[in-house]
Design a protein around this motif. Sequence first.
Motif: not given
Length: 491
Positions: A26-53
């Motif tokens: 459960l702990n491993w699956s939770k961490q894996l799920e969280q890491s995957s979500v964070h990876h997807a979200q960060q890649n999706l919004h990677l240029q957000l700050a650059e566009h705002l600037v």
Amino acid sequence: MKSMTLYQKLAWSLVLIFSLLCALVLNWSKQLEQSSVHHAQQNLHLQLAEHLVHDNPLIQQGVYDYKALENLFHTLMILGPAFEFYFVDPEGHLLTYSAKPGQVVRQQINLSPIQQLLDNPTATPIYGDDPRSNDGVKIFSTAPVYNQQQLQGYLYVIIGGQAYDTTLKNIKANDNLWLAAMWFVAALVALFIAMLLLFRFFTLPLKKLNKELNKIEAANYSLTKMSLDSSYTADDEIGNLSKGVNAMLARIDEQFQSLQQADKQRRELLTHLSHDLRTPLSSLHGFLEVINKPDSHLNVPEQRHYLNLAMDNCQQLKHLIEQIFELANLECGQVKIQSETFNLGELIYDCVAKLALTAQSAGISLRVIPEICDFTVTADIAKLERVLTNLIENAIRHTPSGGEIAVKVSQQSDQLYVAVSDTGVGIHEDELNAIFEPHYQARNSIKRGSTGLGLAICKQLLTLMDSEINVSSTLGKGSEFRFNLAMQAPA
């Protein structure tokens, strides 16, 4: 305190291991799920700050009005509540942000994650400091802010901020998620029960075996009162264990019966010995007492007669004791064979000559068949002489006056057969196997100084010489004792 059974130990071990594995999975699956979500979200919004600037003139031309920038951040948070906006100087100090007063607990952040993401945007997920937590980290988007090519600071955008976490937590409390979790737990419980049943199935033969052994122990390990159930005969470890325990208990019972029989024989032997020794000792004591009486008034011939009787009893007692020691040594395996090659006929004639006077005084004739007995054998000559002497003496004791004793030698292949036959009283058929037991005497035997040990000694001596003795008898007509010897091949 009662100790746990094997099944209980396995069950508790399974519970602990299963619980640990579930927690790890459960702990491993939770961490894996969280890491995957964070990876997807960060890649999706990677240029957000650059566009705002680049798209916002207030930030693009360099930041001087931090109050206006704060209002901008507030507006952006309304449009995107999952984001938190911060502007930090080149040293990491927070200059302005979109949070309400009191929500930001950290006034400076570490710039290393920011520089790492700017240098290598593909290394996501990368976690930066969360200003709203003393030790928390969050995924983020960032972009540098320049004024006339001079670094003013960094736009630092937290992806999935506090509002996002609160909303997500509420969503996870939804009934559908709880239902899915319940199904998952139910599946784990079903698997756990199945494993327990399997353990029960595997350990049931051991439980049955243990129960049977407890019954055997309660019966004092006597298989005559209780037998081990050998229904489990599978060709596996437990089946082999069951077979081994069966064989071991059978062997123990066999040895136990043997010890009981040996104890019984020992008691019978002591009884026979006390009886056999008491008779000559009583006679000897009686004769000596008669001679020793001061008022007996015995003349010299009478004294000599009683002394001769006393000497006969002494001789009988000595002979009995010698036979007892001889039989004891034979049964203990202390007698060794010393083989040599000799002429069998010469030995037979020596034994016949030695007992000829005794047979003559009893009115019995002795002869050897064939008269020219020229056979060479390899055996222990002293022990073979003892066997022939015992058999001839036994025949003399059980043959009435006028009878005949013959020592016969015959050849069959490479074996010589020696037989001592008589025309005596014979032996009952039901006693033919018992006469070789120590102290056993046939019901119709003629007792002439017999101790009942001669035939037992003969059988033991012949067994040592790899020979077998047999007896045949007809009641009232006589008996024949026959044994074999290996014939020496001619040189």
